[in-house]
Structures are given as C-alpha cells and as structure tokens.
Design an enzyme around this catalytic site. Structure first.
Site, PDB file in Angstrom:
ATOM      1  CB  CYS A 276      -1.004  -2.519  -3.024  1.00  9.04           C
ATOM      2  SG  CYS A 276      -2.547  -1.982  -2.313  1.00  9.04           S
TER       3      CYS A 276
HETATM    4  N1  LIG Z   1      -5.028   2.323  -0.853  1.00 11.05           N
HETATM    5  C1  LIG Z   1      -5.080   1.213  -1.694  1.00 11.05           C
HETATM    6  O1  LIG Z   1      -5.145   1.425  -2.932  1.00 11.05           O
HETATM    7  C2  LIG Z   1      -5.332  -0.170  -1.343  1.00 11.05           C
HETATM    8  C3  LIG Z   1      -5.873  -1.123  -2.082  1.00 11.05           C
HETATM    9  C4  LIG Z   1      -5.837  -2.279  -1.780  1.00 11.05           C
HETATM   10  C5  LIG Z   1      -5.718  -2.934  -0.298  1.00 11.05           C
HETATM   11  N2  LIG Z   1      -5.379  -2.064   0.448  1.00 11.05           N
HETATM   12  C6  LIG Z   1      -5.076  -2.495   1.770  1.00 11.05           C
HETATM   13  O2  LIG Z   1      -6.209  -1.990   2.748  1.00 11.05           O
HETATM   14  C7  LIG Z   1      -5.613  -1.468   3.960  1.00 11.05           C
HETATM   15  C8  LIG Z   1      -6.056  -0.087   4.425  1.00 11.05           C
HETATM   16  O3  LIG Z   1      -5.200   0.343   3.516  1.00 11.05           O
HETATM   17  P1  LIG Z   1      -5.539   2.119   3.205  1.00 11.05           P
HETATM   18  O4  LIG Z   1      -4.723   2.518   1.922  1.00 11.05           O
HETATM   19  O5  LIG Z   1      -7.024   2.302   3.486  1.00 11.05           O
HETATM   20  O6  LIG Z   1      -4.591   2.714   4.551  1.00 11.05           O
HETATM   21  P2  LIG Z   1      -4.925   4.074   5.111  1.00 11.05           P
HETATM   22  O7  LIG Z   1      -3.582   4.487   5.936  1.00 11.05           O
HETATM   23  O8  LIG Z   1      -5.370   5.184   4.153  1.00 11.05           O
HETATM   24  O9  LIG Z   1      -5.995   4.096   6.232  1.00 11.05           O
HETATM   25  C9  LIG Z   1      -5.916   3.210   7.260  1.00 11.05           C
HETATM   26  C10 LIG Z   1      -6.631   3.840   8.272  1.00 11.05           C
HETATM   27  O10 LIG Z   1      -6.565   3.188   9.582  1.00 11.05           O
HETATM   28  C11 LIG Z   1      -6.585   4.177  10.587  1.00 11.05           C
HETATM   29  N3  LIG Z   1      -6.093   3.332  11.725  1.00 11.05           N
HETATM   30  C12 LIG Z   1      -5.066   3.043  12.286  1.00 11.05           C
HETATM   31  N4  LIG Z   1      -4.986   2.278  13.424  1.00 11.05           N
HETATM   32  C13 LIG Z   1      -6.283   1.945  13.689  1.00 11.05           C
HETATM   33  C14 LIG Z   1      -6.902   1.303  14.476  1.00 11.05           C
HETATM   34  N5  LIG Z   1      -6.462   0.629  15.569  1.00 11.05           N
HETATM   35  N6  LIG Z   1      -8.319   1.132  14.406  1.00 11.05           N
HETATM   36  C15 LIG Z   1      -8.885   1.700  13.385  1.00 11.05           C
HETATM   37  N7  LIG Z   1      -8.167   2.437  12.518  1.00 11.05           N
HETATM   38  C16 LIG Z   1      -7.090   2.539  12.680  1.00 11.05           C
HETATM   39  C17 LIG Z   1      -5.686   5.074  10.351  1.00 11.05           C
HETATM   40  O11 LIG Z   1      -5.545   6.338  11.000  1.00 11.05           O
HETATM   41  C18 LIG Z   1      -6.108   5.396   8.812  1.00 11.05           C
HETATM   42  O12 LIG Z   1      -6.997   6.360   8.754  1.00 11.05           O
HETATM   43  C19 LIG Z   1      -4.215  -2.051   3.763  1.00 11.05           C
HETATM   44  O13 LIG Z   1      -4.171  -3.364   4.206  1.00 11.05           O
HETATM   45  C20 LIG Z   1      -3.823  -1.860   2.462  1.00 11.05           C
HETATM   46  O14 LIG Z   1      -2.712  -2.944   2.075  1.00 11.05           O
HETATM   47  C21 LIG Z   1      -5.278  -0.749  -0.067  1.00 11.05           C
END
Ligand SMILES: NC(=O)c1ccc[n+]([C@@H]2O[C@H](COP(=O)([O-])OP(=O)(O)OC[C@H]3O[C@@H](n4cnc5c(N)ncnc54)[C@H](O)[C@@H]3O)[C@@H](O)[C@H]2O)c1
Length: 439
Positions: A276
């Site tokens: 992030c």
């Molecule tokens: N991890 C954190 O602490 C956090 C905190 C706040 C916001 N975010 C935001 O949340 C969002 C997700 O982050 P995350 O950490 O969960 O990412 P992550 O990489 O852990 O998970 C994302 C998932 O999406 C899947 N994916 C990829 N393409 C896809 C598709 N076409 N359809 C469905 N699923 C698909 C991936 O396989 C993966 O499992 C991002 O925008 C991130 O910036 C994350």
C-alpha cells in the site's frame, strides 16, 4: 410492485443475497469470511486454482484467517471458492478485491480491474450491487468501470444495478482492528448506490461510513496512505538530519511523543514496504499529472523513502570500516525479510533492496526470517538460514531490518560482532554499545 432497489435491499437484510468476492488474497479472503459469518452464502472467485482448492479444503493461507474458522464455514456450506467467472450470473452482490500494483514504468497497472470489469459486464443483471475495494485513483469507478459495465446493456446505474467504491483498511497481523470492526467508508455513483452499498456492508461490518460519491471514497484511501507516506518520509529525513547533528533520533521522537496533542509519532526505518504505502500515493500523483499538476509532497517523500536502503547500506559500510573491515567480502546477515514485524508478506520489502545493494557491493549476504523460507529479487534467490544464532555469531555484521517480536534481541546483541539496527530493536542497550550503529 416493489422496485429493484427495494427487492435487493430486502434480500440483503434477510441475508438471502448471494455474494461473490473477486480476489481471494489478503483483503478478499477475510472479507469473504466475515460475510459468511454474518449468514450470507459467499463464493470467493479467484483465477489462482491453488487458492480455490485451499479454500474448498478449509485451509487458510492468510495469517488473519484461522483455518478452523474457514473450515467451519466451508463445512456448513456458507463459503466456497471457484475460478469460474460464469458463476457471477447467480450473484446479487459482488465485491472486487483484486491487485492494483504499479507497472515497471511506475504508472498504475489497471489490468486486474479492467479484466474483472469485463467479466462483470458479461454477467451483469438487474438487481446487482458491485463494490470496488481495490485501491485506485479518484475517478476509476465512474470513468473506467461504469462505461465498461454499461456499454452492452440497457441497465441504468442507481436504478437497475448499483455501483460503489469502498476503500480497504485492513492491516495484516493486527488484532485490535479487523475486517469486521474497522470503520468502512463507502460512496456510490448515485445516492441509491451509496444506500444499497452501505446497507449491504452494514449487515456484516460494525461501522459503515457513507460518503457522497465514489470519488470521495477513492480519495479518502489516498489521503490516508499519503499521510503515512509523507510522515514516514519526514521522520526518515529527521533520522538523517539527527545523524549529521550527532543526535539520537529515537530519543528525540520519544521526547516529542510526550506532547499530548498536535504530534503523531512515526518512526524511521530502512524504507517503505508492503502493497500500500509505497504504491498507492503514486496512483494519486499519476492522476494529478494527467491534470497538469505535480503532487510535490508525494514526490519528495517518495524520494527520501526510496533512498533509505542505500543510506542503511552506507551505514553498514561505515560500521565495518570503523572496525577495519570492508563491505566487499564481509559476511552480512540480514534479520527479517518481511516488510513489517510478525507477518509473512515480503511485497516491496526494504529487505529486498538492502540485500540487493549489499550484494552489489560484493558482501556475502544471508538472511533469516521466521516467517519467510525463501526470497527472490532480480537475479538472486536466497533461503532463510536454519540456525539463527549460529548465523549471528558467524556474521561480520548483522543488519536488523525487520523487528520481529520473536527475536531475542539481548541474545543477538551479546552474540553479534557488529550490528546495524534500523528499527531501534535493541533500544537503549544498542545506543550504549560500541558495536552497534543505528538509524
Ligand atoms: N494487503 C493489504 O494490507 C491491503 C490493505 C488495503 C488495501 N489493499 C488493496 O486491496 C487490493 C487487494 O490487495 P491484496 O493485498 O488482497 O492482494 P493479493 O495479491 O493478496 O490478492 C489479490 C487476489 O486477486 C486475485 N486475482 C488476480 N486477478 C484476478 C481476477 N481477474 N479476478 C479475480 N481475482 C483475481 C489474485 O490471484 C489474488 O489472490 C489492492 O488494491 C490493494 O492495494 C490491500
């Protein structure tokens, strides 16, 4: 005859609405669990078949989700996973939690949001609510998603279907603020979209904070993360300035933190990490650039923070030099590969950059992390050493990059020849030891 919004609202209140969460990562899986625990039937959709299989076996791969909780929901038939996007046609409510990284050139990588929007456009039907949770620039939901969703349909947003944005605030590893009790901001394309989105989320989440538009909700997340990035940049520069002045920045920070108002404590470190803080503000600066405006605070803080791994390596070099050694050929053990304590997430971790720079200076680098067995970056791959204390004793210099709480810092201090402590993990004992250098 009840209208579409009334019918969907009734389904949501009675937990009859079928829910899909797109993306089953750090954000999506905990959200799927919380909705399933609230009584909804939830489907996690993810193209990663290994994640789908793990969920369907009731095995969690996310630290914040205990496997027994997941298994209970899977066995009860409340939660399952699939890689089949055609299942979207059965769904009433869809939340999107896909990655939003930066491309190699530093611009936002919108490909994941675009792919899921295309899938949603194929299966969009009347009475569907869609909430984007992936962090992105202001305007994405209205300018990118909405036109794609509606280009091949007659459906009207706010009447036939509902579209909103809700920023994610999960802090992996944190136990006091969880997916369930973290206040959740949500803003819709229209007021009906905000209402439906807020109604859905309030069935499972304790505090929902409606705002007037998707843009306000998108910008809220970017303000939060830019605030952190800029303050970390400020305190990192304070560390460099204190070093020039011969002052202990940690003592200065502790003293300043006794002020009961108007000061918020941030601590310096070896650089930004995680999915992030190093990334999200660049979504904002990229958008502003398209409007001919330079986001100066973001650029400056980014520059200071990006330089911290190099600064740490310079300090290691000086420490070795003070003890008649050179970085070239020295054994350096890096403690911690995760970007913050007690988690297994290595994304954008400063450890990677510190190790890479040490290797480029021809140091013989190894690392230890109780949560991460192996790491890879650019052209190298390393495995965590099996015996921490043997590694500490053998190294010419130990660099504490991640202050995992399980480490025995007294023991490390006693057994290491030299230590570069980037996190004040050794506290006052480190300040008083001639073999320790600190930020
Ligand atoms: N991890 C954190 O602490 C956090 C905190 C706040 C916001 N975010 C935001 O949340 C969002 C997700 O982050 P995350 O950490 O969960 O990412 P992550 O990489 O852990 O998970 C994302 C998932 O999406 C899947 N994916 C990829 N393409 C896809 C598709 N076409 N359809 C469905 N699923 C698909 C991936 O396989 C993966 O499992 C991002 O925008 C991130 O910036 C994350």
């Amino acid at each position: 005859m009840p209208n579409i919004q009334e019918e969907l609202s009734k389904k949501l209140k009675e937990r009859r609405a079928k829910i899909a969460i797109l993306g089953q990562g750090y954000v999506g899986l905990p959200l799927a669990v919380v909705f399933a625990q609230a009584g909804f039937d939830v489907l996690g959709i993810d193209p990663d078949q290994s994640k789908v299989d793990a969920i369907n076996r009731g095995e969690s791969y996310i630290g914040d989700v205990p496997s027994d909780e997941l298994a209970q929901l899977v066995t009860a038939g409340k939660l399952s996973a699939s890689a089949d996007f055609s299942r979207l046609q059965e769904m009433d409510a869809v939340s999107i939690c896909v990655p939003t990284p930066l491309r190699k050139d530093g611009d936002p990588d919108m490909s994941y949001i675009l792919t899921v929007t295309e899938e949603l456009a194929t299966y969009l039907h009347a009475g569907m609510v869609i909430v984007l949770q992936s962090t992105t620039y202001p305007g994405t939901t209205r300018e990118v998603m909405l036109p794609k969703l509606t280009e091949s349909h007659e459906f009207k947003v706010g009447e036939d279907f509902f579209l909103a944005f809700s920023p994610e605030r999960v802090d992996p590893g944190r136990e006091d603020w969880t997916t369930k009790n973290m206040p959740k901001v949500i803003g819709g394309i229209t007021s009906a979209c905000s209402e439906v989105g807020a109604l859905w989320y309030s069935q499972a989440l304790e505090t929902v904070v409606p705002v007037s538009s998707t843009e306000v909700a998108e910008m809220t997340k970017l303000l939060e993360n830019t605030f952190r990035m800029v303050n970390i940049g400020l305190v990192n520069e304070m560390a460099v300035m204190c070093d020039h002045l011969g002052l202990d920045v940690w003592e200065v920070i502790e003293a300043a933190a006794t002020k009961p108002f108007g000061f918020m404590k941030f601590t310096p470190g070896p650089g930004l990490g995680g999915h992030c803080i190093p990334i999200d503000p660049h979504y904002l600066s990229w958008k502003l650039k398209s409007l001919d405006y330079t986001a100066r605070f973001i650029e400056l803080a980014s520059d200071v923070n990006a330089n911290m791994p190099r600064y740490v390596v310079e300090k290691v070099k000086d420490l070795l030099n003070d003890h008649d050694m050179s970085l070239n050929g020295s054994h350096v053990l890096v403690l911690g590969a995760a970007y913050k304590p007690d988690i297994d997430d290595v994304r954008e971790s400063p450890s990677l950059y510190v190790i890479d720079l040490l290797r480029k200076k021809k140091a013989k680098v190894s690392y230890h992390d109780p949560f991460i067995d192996s790491i890879a970056y650019e052209d190298w791959k390393l495995e965590s050493i099996p015996d921490l204390m043997a590694g500490v004793q053998a190294a010419d210099c130990v660099v504490i990059v991640t202050d995992h709480s399980g480490y025995d810092y007294d023991d490390i201090l006693e057994n290491a020849k030299l230590i570069m402590d980037t996190r004040n993990a050794l506290g006052v004992a480190g300040r008083e030891s001639a073999k320790v250098a600190r930020l």
